[in-house]
Write an enzyme that holds these catalytic residues in place. Structure first.
Site, short mmCIF file in Angstrom:
data_model
loop_
_atom_site.label_atom_id
_atom_site.label_comp_id
_atom_site.label_asym_id
_atom_site.label_seq_id
_atom_site.Cartn_x
_atom_site.Cartn_y
_atom_site.Cartn_z
N LYS A 8 23.30 16.78 0.02
CA LYS A 8 24.04 15.28 0.78
C LYS A 8 25.74 15.76 0.41
O LYS A 8 25.64 16.08 2.00
CB LYS A 8 24.36 14.25 -0.30
N HIS A 49 23.85 10.56 -5.08
CA HIS A 49 25.35 10.41 -4.30
C HIS A 49 26.81 10.62 -5.28
O HIS A 49 27.91 9.98 -4.39
CB HIS A 49 24.86 9.01 -3.41
N SER A 66 22.10 4.05 -4.56
CA SER A 66 22.11 4.66 -3.67
C SER A 66 21.73 3.29 -2.40
O SER A 66 22.47 3.37 -0.67
CB SER A 66 20.88 5.57 -2.74
#
Ligand code: WAQ
Ligand code: MG
Length: 636
Positions: free
Chosen positions: A490, A460, A432
């Protein structure tokens, strides 16, 4: 960095010309605004009443003298009469003959802002302004110079500092003090010879009368020298005790000190409010003004958080199923949206089953703690996300941290741990803070060869990596980890975490994963919006392609400005190094209209602070080109 200067910050407050309170600090320049605010707050909240005049003065301290704090002793007494008698006795022991008469002088000190300066032998008043008295100023404790600035008065600690300065003034042979704060009955007698003698009761509770008497012995022509020292000489007192008086204050002392250390190291954090939905641009508060800025700091990579299909699903679910779920998943918190989303995630990821968590953080903690316990070993990449690290710690298992991405080291260390009960290897899929991705095929091969569980967090990666955003398995065309963790918060623009894998593992997690078992289930609006976002992603894989194209374009722009960066995801890190510089760069970028995160320790290693850009599919080329140019200007 240029040297940090110190300043004296002095406050005095009065009402109708009557003194209410006064206080001061010597702090480094970065803390001046806080000291000013704190002293103003203190002036406004004094128990003696609300002032109509507050004077705050900030000035350079000039040359500073460092003094060792007087030693502290406590005299326990039960009444004010007893306390004053004890004070007189201590003065007498210090060689002051007319101690009782001196104590009687307190009658006259009540309205004074400063102290009486009295000849210790003749009892003559020596101060030039008898109404005001002599004020000792320009002093602070060395280590509490900053702590305590932003909270209420610490009578004891401040009194020791003052008494130390006074006792060291030329010609001063003693001091007596009674607080004028109605609720504060403890006072003291001090001198170099006796130290700081606290006397637990010096007046009746509720009595607003107090004062200070400084006792002088020496030639008249030197009085001025004494006053000059008291009023002008800056003094830092070392080793002053912190407050044993009010339990609440002692408790907060350590907290204050730690906060100050955080601040001084450039590591202080606070929340910045977005005044609009998240998107490629958003409205934020910049130095008190609302501004529309380009957001390069959101994980909403595919611009789904504000998509009407996603928000509409949340609204409809709220109406159909309520705002909150009302219970843990294992009690009453499972509703059709939960089951539908779990099925959809499993299908999207090509797994047998999935399990929802309230957040991605909980998903990682929940998976790692369920799979590993005492007697097991967890192997964790050194750059794994904090939620994985916390899962490792909470699990009670032995933890082996291997060098970032080093599959050879991982293999060696796994082989060395063959004897233990269970081996669990956990890694981020997309790291990340660097934006690089795990070599999943090698990772899986090493895990299988050593009979270890493989856990990969695709927080991610979901919606970002792989042609249609299905993650690392799609990207590499390889097999699946035992458990894939992910998040809806996300690229899916919603909220909540998940884990997926074989049915048997998911069943195990439902039984053993404490964040799942003991959390209220996420509410239907979040769950339904997650499912709607997943449906949009499946129907519109062009979003993933657009994101990838934007990242490539942005990297090209940075390279054009000679800014080094690389990325295999939507995260582009520009290493700055120094924490303060990173923060300054982010502030400068914000003023230019770009919201970029400065990432610092403990999120990344000390000295590896960086600007972390999160690219979105919806950014325009113009926005990205301008951002790259701004980073080149501000970031280095
Ligand atoms: N210089 C000279 N005199 C002062 C100053 C100063 N900087 N500050 C206050 N005074 C005088 C003034 O007349 C006040 O009315 C009086 O002292 C009392 O001030 O170990 O809180 O600030 O726990 O109310 C003693 C702590 C606390 C005992 C004393 O004084 C303990 C206190 P206050
Ligand atoms: Mg007071």
């Amino acid at each position: 960095m240029s040297e940090v200067r110190e300043f004296c910050v002095k406050m005095r407050a009065s009402r109708c010309g009557e003194h209410v309170s006064g206080a001061e600090r010597i702090v480094d320049e970065r803390l001046v605004p806080r000291a000013v605010a704190a002293l103003a707050e203190r002036a406004l909240s004094h128990e003696k009443g609300s002032p109509d005049f507050i004077n705050i003065k900030v000035e350079e301290p000039g040359e500073m003298v460092r003094l060792k704090a007087l030693a502290v002793a406590t005299n326990e007494v039960s009444t004010a009469v007893e306390g004053r008698a004890r004070a007189a006795q201590l003065l007498a022991e210090a060689g002051v003959g007319r101690a009782n008469e001196i104590m009687a002088l307190f009658r006259e000190s009540y309205s004074m802002r400063g102290a009486m300066l009295v000849d210790a032998d003749t009892l003559e008043r020596l101060e030039p302004d008898r109404e005001r008295g002599v004020r000792a100023t320009r002093m602070d404790a060395a280590d509490t110079a900053v702590c305590g600035v932003f909270r209420g008065k610490n009578h004891f600690a401040e009194a020791v500092v003052l008494a130390t300065k006074v006792a060291n003034a030329p010609g001063i042979v003693g001091e007596v003090c009674v607080s004028d704060d109605p609720g504060y009955v403890t006072g003291y007698v001090a001198a170099k010879s006796m130290g700081y003698q606290r006397i637990t009761v010096m007046k009746e509770s509720g009595d607003p009368c107090g004062g200070r008497i400084f006792l002088y012995r020496g030639p008249r022509e030197d009085v001025e020298k004494c006053i000059r020292f008291l009023e002008r000489q800056s003094v830092i007192v070392e080793g002053a005790p912190s407050a044993p008086n009010a339990p609440g204050e002692v408790r907060l002392d350590g907290i204050a000190r730690e906060l100050d250390a955080i601040e001084q190291a450039g590591l202080s954090r606070s929340c910045r409010a977005l005044r609009s939905p998240t998107g490629p641009t958003a409205r934020v508060d910049v130095d008190g003004a609302m501004r529309d800025v380009v957001v390069l700091a959101s994980n909403d990579y595919l611009d789904l958080a504000r998509d009407p299909r996603v928000t509409g699903a949340a609204a409809a679910a709220a109406h159909a199923w309520g705002a909150g779920s009302g219970g843990s998943r294992l009690t009453t918190g499972t509703q059709p949206p939960h089951e539908a989303l779990e099925r959809r995630i499993a299908a999207f990821k090509g797994e047998e089953a999935a399990i929802l968590y309230a957040t991605g953080y909980m998903a990682n903690v929940g998976v790692v703690t369920a799979l590993a316990g005492k007697g097991d070993v967890v192997f964790s990449d050194e750059l794994n996300h904090a939620s994985i690290i916390d899962g490792c710690r909470l699990s009670g298992a032995d933890v082996v941290v291997y060098r970032h991405g080093d599959m050879d080291e991982l293999a060696r260390r796994l082989a060395a741990a063959r004897a233990c009960r269970r081996r669990v290897v956990v890694s981020d899929g997309v790291f990340s803070m660097d934006g690089d991705i795990l070599d999943l095929p090698r990772f899986l091969a090493v895990c299988r060869a050593n009979d270890a569980f493989s856990v990969v967090d695709e927080a991610h990666a979901t919606g970002v990596v792989g042609r249609t955003g299905r993650g690392l398995v799609e990207h590499f065309g390889c097999g699946h980890p035992d458990v894939t963790v992910g998040t809806l918060s996300k690229a899916l623009g919603s909220e909540g975490g998940f884990a997926c894998g074989a049915e048997i593992i998911v069943k195990y997690l439902r039984n053993r994963s404490r964040p799942f078992v003991f959390s209220t289930a996420p509410g239907a609006p979040a769950v339904a919006s997650g499912e709607a976002a997943l449906a949009v992603l499946e129907a519109e894989p062009w979003r993933v392609a657009a994101l990838r194209e934007n990242v490539a374009f942005f990297l090209g722009e940075l390279a054009g400005h000679d800014v080094a960066a690389r990325s295999e995801s939507a995260i582009v890190s520009v290493i700055v190094g120094d924490e303060r510089r990173a923060v300054k760069a982010a502030e400068a970028l914000l003023r230019e209209g770009f919201l970029v995160s400065a990432i610092r320790y403990p999120t990344v290693a000390r000295g590896a602070a960086r600007l972390r850009v999160a690219v979105m599919s919806a950014h325009t080329k113009e926005q990205l080109a301008a951002a790259a140019a701004a980073i080149a200007r501000c970031g280095m």
